[in-house]
Design a protein around this motif. Structure first.
Motif, PDB file in Angstrom:
ATOM      1  N   CYS A 237       9.426 -13.262 -61.066  1.00 14.29           N
ATOM      2  CA  CYS A 237       8.294 -12.679 -60.342  1.00 14.29           C
ATOM      3  C   CYS A 237       8.096 -11.218 -60.727  1.00 14.29           C
ATOM      4  N   ARG A 238       9.186 -10.483 -60.860  1.00 15.47           N
ATOM      5  CA  ARG A 238       9.084  -9.070 -61.205  1.00 15.47           C
ATOM      6  C   ARG A 238       8.505  -8.875 -62.598  1.00 15.47           C
ATOM      7  N   THR A 239       8.840  -9.741 -63.532  1.00 20.99           N
ATOM      8  CA  THR A 239       8.380  -9.543 -64.912  1.00 20.99           C
ATOM      9  C   THR A 239       7.032 -10.195 -65.194  1.00 20.99           C
ATOM     10  N   HIS A 240       6.676 -11.265 -64.467  1.00 19.19           N
ATOM     11  CA  HIS A 240       5.433 -11.983 -64.770  1.00 19.19           C
ATOM     12  C   HIS A 240       4.352 -11.798 -63.703  1.00 19.19           C
ATOM     13  N   CYS A 241       4.719 -11.938 -62.440  1.00 21.68           N
ATOM     14  CA  CYS A 241       3.717 -11.935 -61.369  1.00 21.68           C
ATOM     15  C   CYS A 241       3.340 -10.523 -60.918  1.00 21.68           C
ATOM     16  N   ASP A 242       4.307  -9.634 -60.767  1.00 21.03           N
ATOM     17  CA  ASP A 242       4.019  -8.301 -60.259  1.00 21.03           C
ATOM     18  C   ASP A 242       3.060  -7.511 -61.143  1.00 21.03           C
ATOM     19  N   PRO A 243       3.224  -7.495 -62.473  1.00 26.76           N
ATOM     20  CA  PRO A 243       2.246  -6.765 -63.290  1.00 26.76           C
ATOM     21  C   PRO A 243       0.838  -7.338 -63.162  1.00 26.76           C
ATOM     22  N   ARG A 244       0.709  -8.649 -63.060  1.00 30.52           N
ATOM     23  CA  ARG A 244      -0.602  -9.277 -62.908  1.00 30.52           C
ATOM     24  C   ARG A 244      -1.212  -8.922 -61.553  1.00 30.52           C
ATOM     25  N   ALA A 245      -0.414  -8.943 -60.500  1.00 28.53           N
ATOM     26  CA  ALA A 245      -0.907  -8.591 -59.168  1.00 28.53           C
ATOM     27  C   ALA A 245      -1.332  -7.127 -59.124  1.00 28.53           C
ATOM     28  N   ASP A 246      -0.574  -6.248 -59.750  1.00 27.80           N
ATOM     29  CA  ASP A 246      -0.954  -4.830 -59.802  1.00 27.80           C
ATOM     30  C   ASP A 246      -2.279  -4.644 -60.528  1.00 27.80           C
ATOM     31  N   GLU A 247      -2.464  -5.384 -61.617  1.00 27.27           N
ATOM     32  CA  GLU A 247      -3.720  -5.303 -62.360  1.00 27.27           C
ATOM     33  C   GLU A 247      -4.892  -5.774 -61.494  1.00 27.27           C
ATOM     34  N   LEU A 248      -4.718  -6.859 -60.781  1.00 32.91           N
ATOM     35  CA  LEU A 248      -5.776  -7.367 -59.914  1.00 32.91           C
ATOM     36  C   LEU A 248      -6.086  -6.387 -58.779  1.00 32.91           C
ATOM     37  N   ARG A 249      -5.063  -5.752 -58.230  1.00 32.41           N
ATOM     38  CA  ARG A 249      -5.299  -4.763 -57.178  1.00 32.41           C
ATOM     39  C   ARG A 249      -6.068  -3.559 -57.707  1.00 32.41           C
ATOM     40  N   ARG A 250      -5.718  -3.101 -58.919  1.00 33.57           N
ATOM     41  CA  ARG A 250      -6.438  -1.970 -59.517  1.00 33.57           C
ATOM     42  C   ARG A 250      -7.897  -2.333 -59.753  1.00 33.57           C
ATOM     43  N   ARG A 251      -8.139  -3.536 -60.258  1.00 36.51           N
ATOM     44  CA  ARG A 251      -9.520  -3.966 -60.502  1.00 36.51           C
ATOM     45  C   ARG A 251     -10.305  -4.091 -59.206  1.00 36.51           C
ATOM     46  N   ALA A 252      -9.670  -4.609 -58.174  1.00 37.12           N
ATOM     47  CA  ALA A 252     -10.346  -4.768 -56.889  1.00 37.12           C
ATOM     48  C   ALA A 252     -10.674  -3.411 -56.269  1.00 37.12           C
ATOM     49  N   ALA A 253      -9.773  -2.456 -56.399  1.00 38.27           N
ATOM     50  CA  ALA A 253     -10.016  -1.126 -55.841  1.00 38.27           C
ATOM     51  C   ALA A 253     -11.131  -0.422 -56.600  1.00 38.27           C
ATOM     52  N   ALA A 254     -11.239  -0.668 -57.890  1.00 36.51           N
ATOM     53  CA  ALA A 254     -12.268  -0.018 -58.697  1.00 36.51           C
ATOM     54  C   ALA A 254     -13.626  -0.679 -58.519  1.00 36.51           C
ATOM     55  N   SER A 255     -13.648  -1.892 -58.049  1.00 31.65           N
ATOM     56  CA  SER A 255     -14.899  -2.630 -57.896  1.00 31.65           C
ATOM     57  C   SER A 255     -15.567  -2.280 -56.572  1.00 31.65           C
ATOM     58  N   GLU A 256     -16.865  -2.112 -56.599  1.00 26.81           N
ATOM     59  CA  GLU A 256     -17.589  -1.810 -55.378  1.00 26.81           C
ATOM     60  C   GLU A 256     -18.096  -3.085 -54.718  1.00 26.81           C
TER      61      GLU A 256
END
Length: 56
Positions: free
Chosen positions: A30-49
């Motif tokens: 989870c730390r190597t595969h899922c967490d980086p993907r979840a962080d990317e999705l959170r960054r995209r969601a925060a940047a999206s209006e």
């Protein structure tokens, strides 16, 4: 086996060790595969209006 150590105790020890190893393996995956993907999705969601939770 002899004395206080029985076959059931050996099987129980192997099962407990298997559970610990599986939990550590799952956590690492989870730390190597899922967490980086979840962080990317959170960054995209925060940047999206377009998402309601990203608006101030």
């Amino acid at each position: 086996m002899s004395g206080p150590y029985t076959l059931g105790l050996l099987v129980l020890g192997i099962a407990a060790l298997t559970v610990v190893v599986a939990a550590l393996w799952y956590e690492r995956a989870c730390r190597t595969h899922c967490d980086p993907r979840a962080d990317e999705l959170r960054r995209r969601a925060a940047a999206s209006e377009s998402v309601p939770w990203a608006r101030p």
